[in-house]
Design an enzyme around this catalytic site. Structure first.
Site, mmCIF file in Angstrom:
data_model
loop_
_atom_site.group_PDB
_atom_site.id
_atom_site.type_symbol
_atom_site.label_atom_id
_atom_site.label_comp_id
_atom_site.label_asym_id
_atom_site.label_seq_id
_atom_site.Cartn_x
_atom_site.Cartn_y
_atom_site.Cartn_z
ATOM 1 N N CYS A 2 0.817 -1.219 0.000
ATOM 2 C CA CYS A 2 0.000 0.000 0.000
ATOM 3 C C CYS A 2 0.850 1.267 0.000
ATOM 4 C CB CYS A 2 -0.877 0.047 1.228
ATOM 5 S SG CYS A 2 -1.947 -1.372 1.393
ATOM 6 N N ARG A 26 5.574 -0.073 -5.829
ATOM 7 C CA ARG A 26 5.464 -0.828 -4.575
ATOM 8 C C ARG A 26 4.533 -2.033 -4.722
ATOM 9 N NH1 ARG A 26 6.720 2.443 0.015
ATOM 10 N NH2 ARG A 26 5.126 1.451 1.269
ATOM 11 N N TRP A 76 -2.908 -2.832 -1.584
ATOM 12 C CA TRP A 76 -2.543 -4.223 -1.842
ATOM 13 C C TRP A 76 -3.364 -5.039 -0.855
ATOM 14 C CZ3 TRP A 76 -0.119 -8.353 0.737
ATOM 15 C CH2 TRP A 76 0.370 -9.371 -0.096
ATOM 16 N N ASN A 102 -2.290 2.346 5.741
ATOM 17 C CA ASN A 102 -1.345 1.322 5.322
ATOM 18 C C ASN A 102 -0.943 0.565 6.590
ATOM 19 O OD1 ASN A 102 0.747 -0.153 4.305
ATOM 20 N ND2 ASN A 102 2.079 1.580 3.838
ATOM 21 N N GLY A 103 -1.033 -0.765 6.561
ATOM 22 C CA GLY A 103 -0.705 -1.554 7.750
ATOM 23 C C GLY A 103 -1.838 -2.523 8.052
ATOM 24 N N GLU A 481 16.991 -19.208 -5.053
ATOM 25 C CA GLU A 481 16.720 -17.904 -5.665
ATOM 26 C C GLU A 481 16.238 -18.086 -7.114
ATOM 27 O OE1 GLU A 481 16.205 -14.988 -4.937
ATOM 28 O OE2 GLU A 481 16.702 -13.734 -6.652
ATOM 29 N N LYS A 485 12.568 -16.838 -8.403
ATOM 30 C CA LYS A 485 12.400 -15.907 -9.528
ATOM 31 C C LYS A 485 11.466 -16.493 -10.571
ATOM 32 C CE LYS A 485 13.755 -13.214 -8.330
ATOM 33 N NZ LYS A 485 14.334 -12.396 -7.317
ATOM 34 N N GLU A 488 7.875 -16.445 -9.354
ATOM 35 C CA GLU A 488 7.342 -15.084 -9.289
ATOM 36 C C GLU A 488 6.947 -14.533 -10.641
ATOM 37 O OE1 GLU A 488 10.854 -13.195 -7.333
ATOM 38 O OE2 GLU A 488 9.307 -11.894 -6.516
ATOM 39 N N HIS A 504 16.718 -38.333 -1.482
ATOM 40 C CA HIS A 504 15.987 -38.641 -0.254
ATOM 41 C C HIS A 504 14.500 -38.333 -0.373
ATOM 42 C CE1 HIS A 504 19.701 -39.561 1.771
ATOM 43 N NE2 HIS A 504 20.208 -38.403 1.347
ATOM 44 N N LYS A 602 6.148 -4.824 -3.997
ATOM 45 C CA LYS A 602 7.588 -4.567 -3.915
ATOM 46 C C LYS A 602 8.053 -4.405 -2.462
ATOM 47 C CE LYS A 602 11.629 -3.798 -5.735
ATOM 48 N NZ LYS A 602 12.329 -5.041 -6.107
HETATM 49 C C1 F6R Z 1 11.881 -11.636 -4.775
HETATM 50 C C2 F6R Z 1 11.395 -10.514 -4.016
HETATM 51 C C3 F6R Z 1 10.996 -10.720 -2.600
HETATM 52 C C4 F6R Z 1 11.853 -9.798 -1.713
HETATM 53 C C5 F6R Z 1 11.386 -9.873 -0.246
HETATM 54 C C6 F6R Z 1 12.223 -9.002 0.650
HETATM 55 O O1 F6R Z 1 12.139 -11.286 -6.088
HETATM 56 O O2 F6R Z 1 11.353 -9.416 -4.500
HETATM 57 O O3 F6R Z 1 11.126 -12.048 -2.206
HETATM 58 O O4 F6R Z 1 13.177 -10.197 -1.840
HETATM 59 O O5 F6R Z 1 10.056 -9.465 -0.162
HETATM 60 O O6 F6R Z 1 12.177 -7.669 0.257
HETATM 61 P P1 F6R Z 1 13.238 -6.638 0.781
HETATM 62 O O7 F6R Z 1 14.558 -7.015 0.202
HETATM 63 O O8 F6R Z 1 12.752 -5.299 0.280
HETATM 64 O O9 F6R Z 1 13.233 -6.737 2.267
#
Ligand code: F6R
Length: 607
Positions: A2, A26, A76, A102-103, A481, A485, A488, A504, A602
């Site tokens: 948000c 965001r 959001w 927001n929250g 990772e 990715k 996502e 296993h 974000k």
């Molecule tokens: C993956 C991604 C999320 C962030 C996670 C932490 O591509 O964007 O998994 O890595 O939400 O976000 P930050 O780094 O902003 O604490």
């Protein structure tokens, strides 16, 4: 997640819509706007919509022109579906008060019962709406010598949870704002005031800014700021810098641009932190010097998502090059009582510096009496201010929701930290530092040399319903990772396992054509990785190998994505590039919105 933007200015609604556009990165699913006009005392004009800020601009049309005060929100969804009526702002039943939040209001259920008993009609499924009715009740029931700010402060005392709130009231030329656990910053300049969830939209519209701290409650009006007696005065600083437009330049998407930024972003993360003789690395900014770091009982690292996987790699570096006990934790699972004491250091790692789970973990470490620090990308973020010390990543703004360049910068900063603490032999140190200095060039080569292997691998994945990622040692968190990715941005269900664990259990999933993405740099794990790949191949897997090796392992693979050789410690910084490109290319070929994947935000500012 948000976003809040508010303005007291001429034509403030237009500025709010522009502010909301700048907060779009965001992540959000609906947007809304509310405004008051000079000398107008009736219900407040509002507009809300699911979709994008551009949809809100069309819906708002010319109705908001000439507004003197406006607040806006990008939502959001957490409580209640993505609908117009759940979008903010939320208004009082008579339409004379409106709020954005927001929250999370944790005691919303109990408070809803309370306002229901008071006769209020609730129009949304959100936890936020309760705030506006409580505020309405406080204003109507308080004594006549009290102000809306007093009522606002009384309302906040009833809330449990986290919030950044902005409220406007018809007939009062002010925005009431408060913060508790969710970011909010005030900007001022030229007789105008702004309030925003982050600093980016303030560049260019004001000359000074002040971050709000938890517990601050105040009213902003054209003539200045009024605070509650118990609240601290906001501290204004000059606003320097400029707004970085979310511009993908010559690239079709922000994500691809940010992947290609990495030679520069990694270089910036390293800059000034390596000595001219090419032997030493020194990561400054941490509250303890290298001697004090070496004498700690333990180091904890707390982070989420990609930042957590970068932290796992960081923990491997510190374990390998020092005698320290170190562990990376998912911030939401941080056992602070067990692992924090006055002689421990807890490092919060975050691109945004606003991730609530990581902030909470860091705060709990602090309350336990331990040292805390942060590795953040966003300058002036809540996390860096909470820690009060730390090292910035300097990766530059990252706007695509999926983290790319922040990940490689986090890993880069961790190797610098390990070198800063380590008492390794000069020859070993020089071997790493020499290769660190070559990294930006190697990343450029990795990005520019295209042998068609990414395309062939994408083709294989586009015909699959899932994929398995494997790696060993330092490549094990990297395979997590890669899988993250891919899930996502391409919405492909993925599993990630250390190569040795496959037999296993998860090997049962492999059948003819199952794609296995194996990360196997030329390091001490490569012989065992070859065995893992053989095990997959003999069960029919189609193997996509990411490696700088040549020979039998490559012969086993269906597609080899060649990588630039480097020091074994640094392979994750190079090898993450093909993983990012694979996810990006598959996402694009599947028609997903790679820059704004569904359901994601974000900055994740809720727990
Ligand atoms: C993956 C991604 C999320 C962030 C996670 C932490 O591509 O964007 O998994 O890595 O939400 O976000 P930050 O780094 O902003 O604490």
């Amino acid at each position: 997640m948000c976003g809040i933007f508010g303005a007291i200015s001429d034509d403030s609604a237009k500025l709010v819509l522009e502010g909301l556009r700048k907060l779009e990165y965001r992540g959000y699913d609906s947007a809304g706007l509310a405004a008051v006009f000079p000398d107008h005392k009736g219900p407040i004009e509002t507009e809300r919509t699911t979709g994008f800020v551009a949809d809100l601009v069309s819906k708002a049309d010319i109705r908001f022109q000439g507004a003197s005060i406006a607040i806006g929100h990008t939502r959001w969804a957490t409580h209640g579906g993505v609908t117009d009526s759940n979008a903010h702002p939320h208004s009082s039943n008579d339409g004379r008060i409106t709020i954005v939040h927001n929250g999370i209001i944790e005691n919303a259920h109990e408070l809803l019962e309370r306002i229901g008993n008071l006769g209020y009609i609730v129009n949304s499924e959100t936890d936020s709406e309760v705030i506006v009715h409580l505020l309405d009740h406080e204003i109507k029931s308080q004594s006549s010598n009290k102000t809306p700010l007093d009522a606002f402060a009384s309302t906040l005392r009833l809330l449990k949870g986290s919030w950044a709130i902005a409220a406007i009231i018809s007939g009062f030329d002010e925005i009431l704002i408060a913060r508790n656990g969710a970011p909010l910053v005030i900007g001022r300049g030229d007789g105008n005031f702004f309030v925003s969830s982050d600093i980016q939209p303030l560049f260019g519209v004001c000359s000074e800014f002040a971050f709000l701290n938890d517990g601050q409650v105040l009213a902003i009006e054209r003539s200045g700021i009024r605070i509650m007696p118990e609240s601290e005065e906001p501290y204004f600083e000059m606003l320097e810098g400029s707004y970085e437009e979310q511009d993908s330049g010559t690239f079709p998407h922000l994500m691809l641009k940010e992947i290609h930024d990495q030679p520069i972003s990694v270089s910036n993360s390293l800059s000034g932190r390596i000595s001219a003789d090419g032997i030493n690395a020194a990561l400054g900014g941490i509250c303890l010097n290298s001697e004090e770091l070496r004498n700690l009982d333990r180091i904890n690292i707390v982070a989420c998502g990609s930042a957590y996987y970068a932290s796992q790699i960081g923990a491997i570096y510190i374990r390998k090059h020092t005698n320290l006990t170190v562990e990376a934790f998912r911030a939401s699972e941080f056992p602070h009582e067990r692992v924090c004491s006055p002689n421990t250091l807890t490092i919060g790692v975050s691109q945004s510096g606003e991730t609530k789970d990581t902030l909470d973990a860091l705060q709990s470490a602090k309350l336990q009496g331990g040292h805390i620090t942060s590795f953040c990308n966003a300058i002036g973020s809540t996390m860096s201010r909470l820690a009060g010390n730390g090292s910035y990543l300097h990766a530059g703004p990252e706007f695509a929701v999926a983290s790319t360049k922040a990940f490689s910068s986090m890993v880069s900063v961790f190797i610098l930290l390990a070198l800063t603490i380590s008492e390794m032999k000069e020859v070993d140190r020089r071997a790493i530092v020499t290769e660190i200095r070559k990294l930006p060039n190697k990343l450029t080569t990795q990005l520019l040399e295209d042998d068609g292997s990414i395309e062939r691998a994408t083709e294989i994945l586009s015909n699959s319903k899932s994929a398995i990622f494997i790696g060993r040692g330092i490549s094990s968190p990297l395979s997590n990772e890669g899988a993250l990715k891919m899930m996502e941005v391409a919405y492909l269900p993925c599993l990630s396992y250390p190569g040795g664990e496959l037999k296993h259990g998860p090997i049962a999933l492999i059948e003819d054509g199952t794609p296995v993405i194996a990360i196997a740099p030329d390091d001490q794990t490569s012989v065992l990785m070859e065995s893992s790949i053989r095990e997959c191949k003999s069960r029919g897997a189609t193997v996509i190998l990411i490696s700088d090796t040549e020979g039998t392992m490559c012969d086993l693979a269906d597609v080899v994505i060649p990588t630039q050789p480097t020091h074994p410690d640094l392979s994750p910084i190079v090898n993450v590039i093909p993983l990012q490109l694979l996810a990006y290319e598959l996402g694009v070929s599947r028609g997903t919105n790679v820059d704004r994947p569904r359901n994601l935000a974000k900055s994740v500012t809720v727990t």
